[in-house]
Design a protein around this motif. Sequence first.
Motif, mmCIF file in Angstrom:
data_model
loop_
_atom_site.group_PDB
_atom_site.id
_atom_site.type_symbol
_atom_site.label_atom_id
_atom_site.label_comp_id
_atom_site.label_asym_id
_atom_site.label_seq_id
_atom_site.Cartn_x
_atom_site.Cartn_y
_atom_site.Cartn_z
ATOM 1 N N LYS A 142 39.674 90.430 102.532
ATOM 2 C CA LYS A 142 40.780 90.529 101.582
ATOM 3 C C LYS A 142 40.734 91.825 100.797
ATOM 4 C CE LYS A 142 42.860 88.192 97.600
ATOM 5 N NZ LYS A 142 42.774 87.033 96.674
ATOM 6 N N ASN A 143 39.529 92.232 100.375
ATOM 7 C CA ASN A 143 39.377 93.436 99.548
ATOM 8 C C ASN A 143 39.163 94.706 100.366
ATOM 9 O OD1 ASN A 143 39.608 91.782 97.347
ATOM 10 N ND2 ASN A 143 37.425 91.754 96.882
ATOM 11 N N GLN A 144 39.231 94.571 101.703
ATOM 12 C CA GLN A 144 39.011 95.711 102.592
ATOM 13 C C GLN A 144 37.713 96.441 102.235
ATOM 14 O OE1 GLN A 144 42.939 97.718 102.057
ATOM 15 N NE2 GLN A 144 43.260 97.219 104.225
ATOM 16 N N ALA A 145 36.670 95.660 102.072
ATOM 17 C CA ALA A 145 35.383 96.218 101.647
ATOM 18 C C ALA A 145 34.827 97.220 102.648
ATOM 19 C CB ALA A 145 34.374 95.080 101.430
ATOM 20 N N TYR A 146 35.228 97.090 103.913
ATOM 21 C CA TYR A 146 34.736 98.008 104.940
ATOM 22 C C TYR A 146 35.155 99.460 104.672
ATOM 23 C CZ TYR A 146 39.486 96.977 106.588
ATOM 24 O OH TYR A 146 40.838 96.789 106.674
ATOM 25 N N LEU A 147 36.159 99.650 103.823
ATOM 26 C CA LEU A 147 36.595 100.996 103.475
ATOM 27 C C LEU A 147 35.787 101.580 102.323
ATOM 28 C CD1 LEU A 147 40.489 100.505 103.559
ATOM 29 C CD2 LEU A 147 39.033 101.518 105.349
ATOM 30 N N GLN A 148 35.033 100.736 101.631
ATOM 31 C CA GLN A 148 34.357 101.146 100.406
ATOM 32 C C GLN A 148 32.839 101.181 100.512
ATOM 33 O OE1 GLN A 148 35.802 98.247 97.560
ATOM 34 N NE2 GLN A 148 37.795 98.227 98.569
ATOM 35 N N ILE A 149 32.278 100.503 101.504
ATOM 36 C CA ILE A 149 30.824 100.347 101.590
ATOM 37 C C ILE A 149 30.180 101.606 102.154
ATOM 38 C CG2 ILE A 149 28.937 99.046 102.633
ATOM 39 C CD1 ILE A 149 30.839 96.636 102.709
ATOM 40 N N ASN A 150 29.281 102.193 101.381
ATOM 41 C CA ASN A 150 28.546 103.374 101.832
ATOM 42 C C ASN A 150 27.164 103.019 102.358
ATOM 43 O OD1 ASN A 150 30.629 105.205 101.055
ATOM 44 N ND2 ASN A 150 29.937 105.062 98.920
ATOM 45 N N THR A 151 26.638 101.874 101.907
ATOM 46 C CA THR A 151 25.363 101.396 102.430
ATOM 47 C C THR A 151 25.647 100.618 103.711
ATOM 48 O OG1 THR A 151 25.550 99.377 101.110
ATOM 49 C CG2 THR A 151 24.365 101.232 100.127
ATOM 50 N N ASP A 163 37.367 87.960 93.901
ATOM 51 C CA ASP A 163 37.778 89.231 93.318
ATOM 52 C C ASP A 163 36.829 90.379 93.572
ATOM 53 O OD1 ASP A 163 36.813 88.168 89.958
ATOM 54 O OD2 ASP A 163 35.656 88.460 91.785
ATOM 55 N N GLY A 164 35.867 90.190 94.476
ATOM 56 C CA GLY A 164 34.988 91.295 94.812
ATOM 57 C C GLY A 164 33.770 91.412 93.937
ATOM 58 N N GLU A 165 33.533 90.443 93.052
ATOM 59 C CA GLU A 165 32.357 90.505 92.184
ATOM 60 C C GLU A 165 31.075 90.202 92.942
ATOM 61 O OE1 GLU A 165 32.703 88.073 88.765
ATOM 62 O OE2 GLU A 165 34.702 88.764 88.266
ATOM 63 N N THR A 166 31.213 89.777 94.209
ATOM 64 C CA THR A 166 30.061 89.302 94.942
ATOM 65 C C THR A 166 29.177 90.406 95.451
ATOM 66 O OG1 THR A 166 31.282 89.355 97.009
ATOM 67 C CG2 THR A 166 31.338 87.310 95.766
ATOM 68 N N GLY A 167 29.619 91.606 95.516
ATOM 69 C CA GLY A 167 28.874 92.402 96.444
ATOM 70 C C GLY A 167 28.446 93.766 96.064
ATOM 71 N N GLY A 168 27.987 94.410 97.138
ATOM 72 C CA GLY A 168 27.432 95.705 96.975
ATOM 73 C C GLY A 168 25.938 95.611 96.795
ATOM 74 N N THR A 169 25.404 96.522 96.033
ATOM 75 C CA THR A 169 23.966 96.574 95.820
ATOM 76 C C THR A 169 23.603 95.855 94.535
ATOM 77 O OG1 THR A 169 23.928 98.727 96.905
ATOM 78 C CG2 THR A 169 21.990 98.110 95.609
ATOM 79 N N PRO A 170 22.737 94.833 94.612
ATOM 80 C CA PRO A 170 22.374 94.104 93.400
ATOM 81 C C PRO A 170 21.561 94.964 92.458
ATOM 82 C CG PRO A 170 21.010 93.403 95.235
ATOM 83 C CD PRO A 170 22.073 94.295 95.810
ATOM 84 N N PHE A 203 26.473 97.451 106.148
ATOM 85 C CA PHE A 203 27.202 96.201 106.011
ATOM 86 C C PHE A 203 26.229 95.043 105.813
ATOM 87 C CE2 PHE A 203 30.650 98.227 108.779
ATOM 88 C CZ PHE A 203 31.414 98.562 107.683
ATOM 89 N N ARG A 204 25.103 95.102 106.519
ATOM 90 C CA ARG A 204 24.119 94.020 106.425
ATOM 91 C C ARG A 204 23.612 93.863 104.992
ATOM 92 N NH1 ARG A 204 18.828 92.699 106.393
ATOM 93 N NH2 ARG A 204 18.164 90.965 107.740
ATOM 94 N N ALA A 205 23.244 94.963 104.364
ATOM 95 C CA ALA A 205 22.737 94.914 102.994
ATOM 96 C C ALA A 205 23.790 94.355 102.046
ATOM 97 C CB ALA A 205 22.300 96.303 102.543
ATOM 98 N N TYR A 206 25.038 94.787 102.227
ATOM 99 C CA TYR A 206 26.136 94.317 101.387
ATOM 100 C C TYR A 206 26.335 92.814 101.540
ATOM 101 C CZ TYR A 206 30.912 93.844 99.579
ATOM 102 O OH TYR A 206 32.018 93.449 98.878
ATOM 103 N N LEU A 207 26.388 92.345 102.777
ATOM 104 C CA LEU A 207 26.656 90.925 103.030
ATOM 105 C C LEU A 207 25.525 90.031 102.534
ATOM 106 C CD1 LEU A 207 28.200 91.218 106.606
ATOM 107 C CD2 LEU A 207 29.406 90.581 104.500
ATOM 108 N N PHE A 208 24.280 90.434 102.763
ATOM 109 C CA PHE A 208 23.165 89.606 102.312
ATOM 110 C C PHE A 208 23.098 89.567 100.790
ATOM 111 C CE2 PHE A 208 21.831 89.475 106.634
ATOM 112 C CZ PHE A 208 20.979 88.380 106.738
#
Length: 215
Positions: A89-98, A131-138, A100-105
């Motif tokens: 929904k948030n098209q996160a694949y366009l924003q992730i620089n790290t 709303d996208g609060e789930t992800g990225g680098t903790p 995908f595995r790290a982001y998803l886990f």
Amino acid sequence: MNQKQTELTTASGSIPIEASVTIGEIPASDCTQDKEYFIRQAFHVNALTGYELLFRQYYGSLCSHAARYVYTREVAEDLVSEVFYTFWKNQAYLQINTSFRAYLFASVRYKALNYLKWEFFKEDHFELQEDGETGGTPEPDQILEYDELYMYIEKIAASLPPQCRKVFLLNRFEGKSYAEIAKAMGVSVKAIEGHMSKALAVFRKALTAYRMPGK
């Protein structure tokens, strides 16, 4: 080329995914053994193709990872599905620089941690967010929180009596019904209910008494 489509259905909505992945348009020189690179290139060619490759690559391992926290396969699958839905929904694949595995886990751990807070600490703010609060680098303090809570849950499970622990894991982790467990263990369903009641009481008491970092 005709492509059959299916849907990934989550609590928040449905995402069409192609039943057969088309990768012929991806240059052969880009098809390396690095799966992350391959999937990223697929997103450049066709977002749905990249999404399905990502889903097939990580869905199973993410469910197993989530189940280590929430101790129920059904809830784990729901949490992972919500993460994938938000990713799309948030098209996160366009924003992730790290990776995908790290982001998803990281996203799945965040979801699982919030679920546990809701289930055992009765925090009213919990919801399966979109709303996208789930992800990225903790953040470092989040990593510490994940690790400490996971180790604490493992400690609780290990403290259960052997039969009680076996019943708990078969039911909450493998999704077996009380009747199936009773048949496999050669005991009555009532005995299984007793073991589960005891296990859940131990978990609730221990986790309610547990003080999360920063609380």
